[in-house]
Design a protein around this motif. Structure first.
Motif, PDB file in Angstrom:
ATOM      1  N   LEU A  21      21.316 -35.917 -44.823  1.00 29.61           N
ATOM      2  CA  LEU A  21      19.883 -35.661 -44.948  1.00 29.61           C
ATOM      3  C   LEU A  21      19.393 -36.043 -46.343  1.00 29.61           C
ATOM      4  N   ASN A  22      18.104 -35.835 -46.577  1.00 29.10           N
ATOM      5  CA  ASN A  22      17.480 -36.060 -47.876  1.00 29.10           C
ATOM      6  C   ASN A  22      17.533 -37.525 -48.287  1.00 29.10           C
ATOM      7  N   TYR A  23      17.211 -38.392 -47.361  1.00 28.48           N
ATOM      8  CA  TYR A  23      17.171 -39.812 -47.632  1.00 28.48           C
ATOM      9  C   TYR A  23      15.728 -40.273 -47.460  1.00 28.48           C
ATOM     10  N   HIS A  24      15.093 -40.638 -48.536  1.00 34.64           N
ATOM     11  CA  HIS A  24      13.707 -41.078 -48.506  1.00 34.64           C
ATOM     12  C   HIS A  24      13.632 -42.548 -48.900  1.00 34.64           C
ATOM     13  N   ARG A  25      12.734 -43.289 -48.241  1.00 36.61           N
ATOM     14  CA  ARG A  25      12.538 -44.688 -48.600  1.00 36.61           C
ATOM     15  C   ARG A  25      11.116 -45.095 -48.250  1.00 36.61           C
ATOM     16  N   LYS A  26      10.662 -46.179 -48.850  1.00 37.36           N
ATOM     17  CA  LYS A  26       9.336 -46.732 -48.554  1.00 37.36           C
ATOM     18  C   LYS A  26       9.486 -47.728 -47.410  1.00 37.36           C
ATOM     19  N   ASN A  27       8.557 -47.670 -46.452  1.00 37.63           N
ATOM     20  CA  ASN A  27       8.598 -48.633 -45.361  1.00 37.63           C
ATOM     21  C   ASN A  27       7.676 -49.812 -45.675  1.00 37.63           C
ATOM     22  N   LYS A  28       7.485 -50.710 -44.710  1.00 38.49           N
ATOM     23  CA  LYS A  28       6.681 -51.925 -44.905  1.00 38.49           C
ATOM     24  C   LYS A  28       5.212 -51.621 -45.192  1.00 38.49           C
ATOM     25  N   ARG A  29       4.729 -50.471 -44.723  1.00 40.02           N
ATOM     26  CA  ARG A  29       3.319 -50.088 -44.949  1.00 40.02           C
ATOM     27  C   ARG A  29       3.167 -49.231 -46.199  1.00 40.02           C
ATOM     28  N   ASN A  30       4.217 -49.189 -47.017  1.00 46.81           N
ATOM     29  CA  ASN A  30       4.239 -48.419 -48.263  1.00 46.81           C
ATOM     30  C   ASN A  30       4.131 -46.912 -48.025  1.00 46.81           C
ATOM     31  N   GLU A  31       4.609 -46.469 -46.863  1.00 46.13           N
ATOM     32  CA  GLU A  31       4.657 -45.044 -46.559  1.00 46.13           C
ATOM     33  C   GLU A  31       6.051 -44.545 -46.912  1.00 46.13           C
ATOM     34  N   GLU A  32       6.125 -43.369 -47.495  1.00 46.73           N
ATOM     35  CA  GLU A  32       7.433 -42.795 -47.779  1.00 46.73           C
ATOM     36  C   GLU A  32       7.918 -42.087 -46.523  1.00 46.73           C
ATOM     37  N   GLU A  33       9.145 -42.420 -46.093  1.00 44.54           N
ATOM     38  CA  GLU A  33       9.691 -41.860 -44.869  1.00 44.54           C
ATOM     39  C   GLU A  33      10.941 -41.040 -45.159  1.00 44.54           C
ATOM     40  N   TYR A  34      11.143 -40.034 -44.338  1.00 45.96           N
ATOM     41  CA  TYR A  34      12.344 -39.210 -44.394  1.00 45.96           C
ATOM     42  C   TYR A  34      13.284 -39.751 -43.335  1.00 45.96           C
ATOM     43  N   LYS A  35      14.467 -40.182 -43.716  1.00 43.12           N
ATOM     44  CA  LYS A  35      15.389 -40.813 -42.786  1.00 43.12           C
ATOM     45  C   LYS A  35      16.698 -40.043 -42.640  1.00 43.12           C
ATOM     46  N   GLY A  36      16.641 -38.731 -42.644  1.00 42.56           N
ATOM     47  CA  GLY A  36      17.856 -37.935 -42.601  1.00 42.56           C
ATOM     48  C   GLY A  36      18.536 -37.891 -41.247  1.00 42.56           C
ATOM     49  N   SER A  37      19.849 -37.675 -41.277  1.00 44.09           N
ATOM     50  CA  SER A  37      20.663 -37.572 -40.071  1.00 44.09           C
ATOM     51  C   SER A  37      21.762 -36.534 -40.261  1.00 44.09           C
ATOM     52  N   ILE A  38      22.365 -36.171 -39.153  1.00 36.19           N
ATOM     53  CA  ILE A  38      23.551 -35.325 -39.146  1.00 36.19           C
ATOM     54  C   ILE A  38      24.709 -36.222 -38.721  1.00 36.19           C
ATOM     55  N   GLN A  39      25.806 -36.175 -39.468  1.00 34.75           N
ATOM     56  CA  GLN A  39      26.963 -37.012 -39.169  1.00 34.75           C
ATOM     57  C   GLN A  39      28.016 -36.206 -38.417  1.00 34.75           C
ATOM     58  N   PHE A  40      28.468 -36.751 -37.299  1.00 40.52           N
ATOM     59  CA  PHE A  40      29.544 -36.163 -36.505  1.00 40.52           C
ATOM     60  C   PHE A  40      30.784 -37.034 -36.668  1.00 40.52           C
ATOM     61  N   VAL A  41      31.902 -36.414 -37.026  1.00 40.39           N
ATOM     62  CA  VAL A  41      33.177 -37.120 -37.140  1.00 40.39           C
ATOM     63  C   VAL A  41      34.171 -36.419 -36.220  1.00 40.39           C
ATOM     64  N   ILE A  42      34.811 -37.188 -35.376  1.00 40.34           N
ATOM     65  CA  ILE A  42      35.860 -36.649 -34.516  1.00 40.34           C
ATOM     66  C   ILE A  42      37.154 -37.384 -34.859  1.00 40.34           C
ATOM     67  N   HIS A  43      38.177 -36.601 -35.179  1.00 37.84           N
ATOM     68  CA  HIS A  43      39.480 -37.158 -35.531  1.00 37.84           C
ATOM     69  C   HIS A  43      40.510 -36.627 -34.539  1.00 37.84           C
ATOM     70  N   GLN A  44      40.994 -37.501 -33.680  1.00 38.67           N
ATOM     71  CA  GLN A  44      42.078 -37.140 -32.772  1.00 38.67           C
ATOM     72  C   GLN A  44      43.366 -37.549 -33.464  1.00 38.67           C
ATOM     73  N   TYR A  45      43.959 -36.622 -34.207  1.00 35.43           N
ATOM     74  CA  TYR A  45      45.102 -37.000 -35.022  1.00 35.43           C
ATOM     75  C   TYR A  45      46.385 -37.171 -34.230  1.00 35.43           C
ATOM     76  N   THR A  46      46.441 -36.686 -33.004  1.00 37.13           N
ATOM     77  CA  THR A  46      47.629 -36.938 -32.179  1.00 37.13           C
ATOM     78  C   THR A  46      47.656 -38.399 -31.721  1.00 37.13           C
ATOM     79  N   LYS A  47      46.490 -39.017 -31.643  1.00 40.52           N
ATOM     80  CA  LYS A  47      46.393 -40.426 -31.242  1.00 40.52           C
ATOM     81  C   LYS A  47      46.023 -41.323 -32.428  1.00 40.52           C
ATOM     82  N   GLU A  48      45.888 -40.712 -33.620  1.00 38.34           N
ATOM     83  CA  GLU A  48      45.490 -41.425 -34.840  1.00 38.34           C
ATOM     84  C   GLU A  48      44.202 -42.213 -34.643  1.00 38.34           C
TER      85      GLU A  48
END
Length: 179
Positions: A21-48
């Motif tokens: 989260l907390n990712y801000h950037r200017k778009n083509k129309r010079n509007e400031e946008e909030y581009k946050g996401s939630i990251q999901f990581v799945i690690h099946q370590y028995t199968k590497e």
């Protein structure tokens, strides 16, 4: 810096949920946008095998609130799927969340593969390279959903206190607001 929101481990799998989260950037129309996401990581370590996917903030709030309200399986009877990826790296990713009523568990799956740009600007998976899956008990999924929603609310309050937008803020509106 990524903040871990939740971690769940079994004998064969780790599910790690972090903030992008907390990712801000200017778009083509010079509007400031909030581009946050939630990251999901799945690690099946028995199968590497390890795979990750992103869920946009507004989508995460909607999906997690359906889990909290116990309506996920009514609203998404065939499960929820989020398509994404990276054009720069030519990778397509699919995050799928399903409810298994027979086992009273949620199934989280992430697939990664070679991506191709579609006519509508999306990324289509042309060849699946890896797929990981995690089975989470109903009560554990409820905990995850609450933690994600609470974390997003706190991030939104922090952004507002810094004068940053939660979604899209038009510069003209900001000037009128300050006048």
């Amino acid at each position: 810096m990524q903040v871990r929101i939740y971690k769940y481990a079994t004998k064969s799998t780790i599910v790690d949920i972090s903030s992008a989260l907390n990712y801000h950037r200017k778009n083509k129309r010079n509007e400031e946008e909030y581009k946050g996401s939630i990251q999901f990581v799945i690690h099946q370590y028995t199968k590497e095998k390890l795979a990750f996917a992103y869920l946009p903030k507004s989508t995460a709030k909607m999906v997690m609130n359906t889990i909290i309200s116990h309506h996920f399986h009514h609203i998404f009877p065939y499960g929820f799927t989020q398509y994404g990826g990276s054009l720069a790296k030519n990778i397509a990713r699919i995050l799928a969340i399903k409810y298994d009523s027979e086992q009273n568990k949620y199934v989280f799956g992430i697939s990664e593969g070679i991506g191709q740009l579609t006519e509508t600007g999306g990324i289509k998976m042309t060849q699946k390279q890896k797929s990981v899956i995690a089975y989470l008990p109903y009560d554990e999924t409820l905990k995850i959903a609450h933690e994600i929603v609470d974390f997003i609310k706190q991030a939104e309050i922090t952004a507002m206190m810094k004068g940053k937008p939660l979604y899209t803020l038009v510069p003209d509106y900001q000037q009128v607001q300050n006048a």
